[in-house]
Design a protein around this motif. Structure first.
Motif, PDB file in Angstrom:
ATOM      1  N   LYS A 230       0.826  -1.210   0.000  1.00 53.62           N
ATOM      2  CA  LYS A 230       0.000   0.000   0.000  1.00 53.62           C
ATOM      3  C   LYS A 230       0.858   1.256   0.000  1.00 53.62           C
ATOM      4  O   LYS A 230       0.393   2.326  -0.350  1.00 53.62           O
ATOM      5  N   TYR A 231       2.101   1.144   0.414  1.00 52.17           N
ATOM      6  CA  TYR A 231       2.863   2.353   0.694  1.00 52.17           C
ATOM      7  C   TYR A 231       4.131   2.504  -0.117  1.00 52.17           C
ATOM      8  O   TYR A 231       4.688   3.584  -0.200  1.00 52.17           O
ATOM      9  N   LYS A 232       4.629   1.431  -0.682  1.00 55.77           N
ATOM     10  CA  LYS A 232       5.965   1.488  -1.252  1.00 55.77           C
ATOM     11  C   LYS A 232       5.937   1.796  -2.744  1.00 55.77           C
ATOM     12  O   LYS A 232       5.411   1.040  -3.527  1.00 55.77           O
ATOM     13  N   LEU A 233       6.468   2.898  -3.139  1.00 59.06           N
ATOM     14  CA  LEU A 233       6.610   3.229  -4.550  1.00 59.06           C
ATOM     15  C   LEU A 233       8.012   2.847  -4.983  1.00 59.06           C
ATOM     16  O   LEU A 233       8.996   3.301  -4.415  1.00 59.06           O
TER      17      LEU A 233
ATOM     18  N   PRO B 243      -0.505  -8.334 -11.845  1.00 57.05           N
ATOM     19  CA  PRO B 243      -0.355  -6.966 -12.360  1.00 57.05           C
ATOM     20  C   PRO B 243      -0.763  -5.973 -11.296  1.00 57.05           C
ATOM     21  O   PRO B 243      -1.552  -6.276 -10.399  1.00 57.05           O
ATOM     22  N   THR B 244      -0.220  -4.767 -11.376  1.00 64.34           N
ATOM     23  CA  THR B 244      -0.561  -3.727 -10.404  1.00 64.34           C
ATOM     24  C   THR B 244      -0.525  -2.361 -11.073  1.00 64.34           C
ATOM     25  O   THR B 244       0.356  -2.075 -11.876  1.00 64.34           O
ATOM     26  N   LYS B 245      -1.494  -1.527 -10.742  1.00 62.48           N
ATOM     27  CA  LYS B 245      -1.514  -0.154 -11.232  1.00 62.48           C
ATOM     28  C   LYS B 245      -0.916   0.804 -10.201  1.00 62.48           C
ATOM     29  O   LYS B 245      -0.740   1.978 -10.480  1.00 62.48           O
ATOM     30  N   ARG B 246      -0.621   0.272  -9.017  1.00 62.84           N
ATOM     31  CA  ARG B 246      -0.184   1.117  -7.910  1.00 62.84           C
ATOM     32  C   ARG B 246       1.330   1.263  -7.856  1.00 62.84           C
ATOM     33  O   ARG B 246       1.851   2.154  -7.190  1.00 62.84           O
ATOM     34  N   HIS B 247       2.045   0.390  -8.566  1.00 63.42           N
ATOM     35  CA  HIS B 247       3.497   0.379  -8.493  1.00 63.42           C
ATOM     36  C   HIS B 247       4.111   0.501  -9.882  1.00 63.42           C
ATOM     37  O   HIS B 247       3.439   0.346 -10.899  1.00 63.42           O
TER      38      HIS B 247
ATOM     39  N   TYR C 134       4.204  -7.581 -10.139  1.00 64.23           N
ATOM     40  CA  TYR C 134       5.017  -7.992  -9.008  1.00 64.23           C
ATOM     41  C   TYR C 134       4.546  -9.338  -8.474  1.00 64.23           C
ATOM     42  O   TYR C 134       3.514  -9.867  -8.879  1.00 64.23           O
ATOM     43  N   TYR C 135       5.351  -9.887  -7.566  1.00 67.75           N
ATOM     44  CA  TYR C 135       5.062 -11.172  -6.950  1.00 67.75           C
ATOM     45  C   TYR C 135       4.809 -10.940  -5.465  1.00 67.75           C
ATOM     46  O   TYR C 135       5.530 -10.182  -4.817  1.00 67.75           O
ATOM     47  N   ARG C 136       3.793 -11.615  -4.923  1.00 67.14           N
ATOM     48  CA  ARG C 136       3.417 -11.350  -3.545  1.00 67.14           C
ATOM     49  C   ARG C 136       2.823 -12.600  -2.899  1.00 67.14           C
ATOM     50  O   ARG C 136       2.454 -13.566  -3.578  1.00 67.14           O
ATOM     51  N   THR C 137       2.724 -12.564  -1.572  1.00 68.36           N
ATOM     52  CA  THR C 137       2.042 -13.604  -0.821  1.00 68.36           C
ATOM     53  C   THR C 137       1.518 -12.999   0.475  1.00 68.36           C
ATOM     54  O   THR C 137       2.107 -12.058   1.015  1.00 68.36           O
TER      55      THR C 137
ATOM     56  N   ASN D 218      -1.076  14.070   0.735  1.00 65.09           N
ATOM     57  CA  ASN D 218      -1.049  13.999  -0.724  1.00 65.09           C
ATOM     58  C   ASN D 218      -1.109  12.569  -1.250  1.00 65.09           C
ATOM     59  O   ASN D 218      -0.964  12.341  -2.453  1.00 65.09           O
ATOM     60  N   GLN D 219      -1.301  11.612  -0.331  1.00 64.65           N
ATOM     61  CA  GLN D 219      -1.463  10.202  -0.676  1.00 64.65           C
ATOM     62  C   GLN D 219      -0.283   9.650  -1.471  1.00 64.65           C
ATOM     63  O   GLN D 219      -0.450   8.835  -2.378  1.00 64.65           O
ATOM     64  N   THR D 220       0.924  10.116  -1.141  1.00 68.81           N
ATOM     65  CA  THR D 220       2.105   9.524  -1.747  1.00 68.81           C
ATOM     66  C   THR D 220       2.479   8.262  -0.984  1.00 68.81           C
ATOM     67  O   THR D 220       1.946   7.983   0.100  1.00 68.81           O
ATOM     68  N   MET D 221       3.402   7.495  -1.543  1.00 68.62           N
ATOM     69  CA  MET D 221       3.841   6.257  -0.914  1.00 68.62           C
ATOM     70  C   MET D 221       5.184   6.468  -0.230  1.00 68.62           C
ATOM     71  O   MET D 221       5.887   7.436  -0.508  1.00 68.62           O
ATOM     72  N   PHE D 222       5.529   5.559   0.662  1.00 69.34           N
ATOM     73  CA  PHE D 222       6.822   5.633   1.319  1.00 69.34           C
ATOM     74  C   PHE D 222       7.946   5.500   0.300  1.00 69.34           C
ATOM     75  O   PHE D 222       7.943   4.588  -0.529  1.00 69.34           O
ATOM     76  N   GLN D 223       8.902   6.425   0.395  1.00 67.53           N
ATOM     77  CA  GLN D 223      10.092   6.396  -0.449  1.00 67.53           C
ATOM     78  C   GLN D 223      11.297   6.747   0.429  1.00 67.53           C
ATOM     79  O   GLN D 223      11.152   7.453   1.431  1.00 67.53           O
TER      80      GLN D 223
END
Length: 281
Positions: free
Chosen positions: A4-7, A86-90, A95-98, A172-177
Motif C-alpha cells: 500500500k505504501y511502497k513506490l 499486475p498492479t496499477k499502484r506500483h 510484481y510477486y506477492r504472498t 497527498n497520498q504519496t507512498m513511502f520512499q
C-alpha cells in the motif's frame, strides 16, 4: 502492508547502472534485476525484470518485465511460492506477492528467483525494530509555509546498527520512499539519535520540478525508520549518494550500485520497521 505504501523508484537506476557497470562480460546477455521488500509485520513484495543493456536500452521498460518466474521465499521452516500479479499502484506494473508469510524479527529469509535458465538468490535477516520515540518540528527562519522535521530514537545494544529512513505525505497520498540523506549508521549502544528527515526526492532529472525537502504546515507526514543489515544499508547508501550527487558535475556515480543479489542485481530489502504519522503544526 508494504504494497500500500511502497513506490518503487529504483528500477530505472538499476537498469542504468547495469549499462555502465565496470565489470567485463557479455553485454548482450540480459541481467536479472530483483527488487524485494519485506517489512516487520508486513508481507513480501518482489519485482523481477531484466536490466537494460546496450542492445535493449531503447526498448520500453515494460518489455523487460518478467511475468512467469518462480519466486520463492523460505524462512528455514516454511517455503512459499509467490503469486505474480499486475498492479496499477506500483512501477514496474507487475510484481510477486504472498499473504502467507509475515515479516518477523529474528528470522532469516532466503529469496530465490528462477526463470528460463536464469537464477538469482539473496538471504537477509530481519533485525529487531527500533522505535521512533519522538517527532519534532521546527520553524524555518524566513519561511512561514515550511517546517523542518526531526525524529529521535535510541540505538540498540547490539551495535553497529544500520537504518534507512522513508517518508511519505499522507495528505497527498504519496507512498513511502527513501528520504533524502536518510541512511544512518550508529556505532554507540543506547545512543540517543536526533535525525532530520526530508521529503523523498522522486525525480533524478535536473530539469524537473524544483525539489523542496521540507514538509508544509498542516501536512500529515508519515515516517518509517527501518533497521537493516549491512549489505542492505550499503545498497541504500549508494542509492542516496546517487540521488543526492548524481547530477553534480563534481560528484557522480560511475559504477553499479552495491547488491545482495547473487546471480543478478538489485536488493532484497528485509527491514525491521517502526512507523509513525504526525500532523506538521
Amino acid at each position: 502492508m508494504l504494497s500500500k505504501y511502497k513506490l518503487l523508484i529504483v528500477l530505472p537506476l538499476l537498469a542504468l547502472s547495469a549499462c555502465i557497470d565496470d565489470e567485463p562480460g557479455d553485454a548482450s546477455k540480459p541481467t536479472l534485476v530483483v527488487e524485494g521488500y519485506f517489512d516487520t509485520n508486513g508481507f513480501p513484495n518482489v519485482f523481477v525484470t531484466f536490466a537494460a543493456n546496450p542492445s535493449t536500452a531503447e526498448k520500453p521498460i515494460a518489455d523487460n518485465l518478467v511475468r512467469w518466474a518462480k519466486v520463492t521465499i523460505s524462512d528455514g521452516t516454511d517455503s512459499i511460492i509467490l503469486t505474480g500479479s499486475p498492479t496499477k499502484r506500483h512501477f514496474p506494473p507487475y510484481y510477486y506477492r504472498t499473504f502467507e508469510m509475515v515479516g518477523t524479527a529474528g528470522k532469516t529469509y532466503r529469496l530465490t528467483v528462477d526463470y528460463k535458465g536464469y537464477f538469482a538468490e539473496a538471504t537477509a535477516t530481519m533485525p529487531e525494530a527500533t522505535k521512533i520515540e519522538k517527532v519534532e518540528f521546527e520553524p524555518i527562519a524566513g519561511n512561514d509555509r515550511l517546517c523542518a522535521t526531526y525524529i529521535r530514537f535510541r540505538s540498540p545494544d547490539d551495535v553497529p546498527a544500520y537504518y534507512v529512513v522513508y517518508t511519505r505525505s499522507v495528505s497527498n497520498q504519496t507512498m513511502f520512499q527513501p528520504c533524502m540523506l536518510g541512511v544512518v549508521e550508529v556505532t554507540e549502544p543506547r545512543k540517543e539519535v536526533r535525525l532530520q528527515v526530508y521529503r523523498a526526492k522522486t525525480s533524478l532529472k535536473v530539469d524537473s520540478v524544483k525539489y523542496v525537502p521540507h514538509f508544509e504546515h498542516g501536512e500529515i507526514v508519515g515516517i518509517k525508520l527501518s533497521r537493516v543489515e549491512k549489505p542492505v544499508y550499503d545498497f541504500w547508501r549508494g542509492y542516496t549518494d546517487y540521488t543526492t550527487f548524481g547530477n553534480s558535475q563534481f560528484v557522480s556515480s560511475t559504477t553499479s550500485l552495491p547488491t545482495n543479489i547473487v546471480g543478478g542485481i538489485g536488493i532484497w530489502s528485509v527491514q525491521a520497521s517502526s512507523t509513525v504519522e504526525r500532523n506538521v503544526p
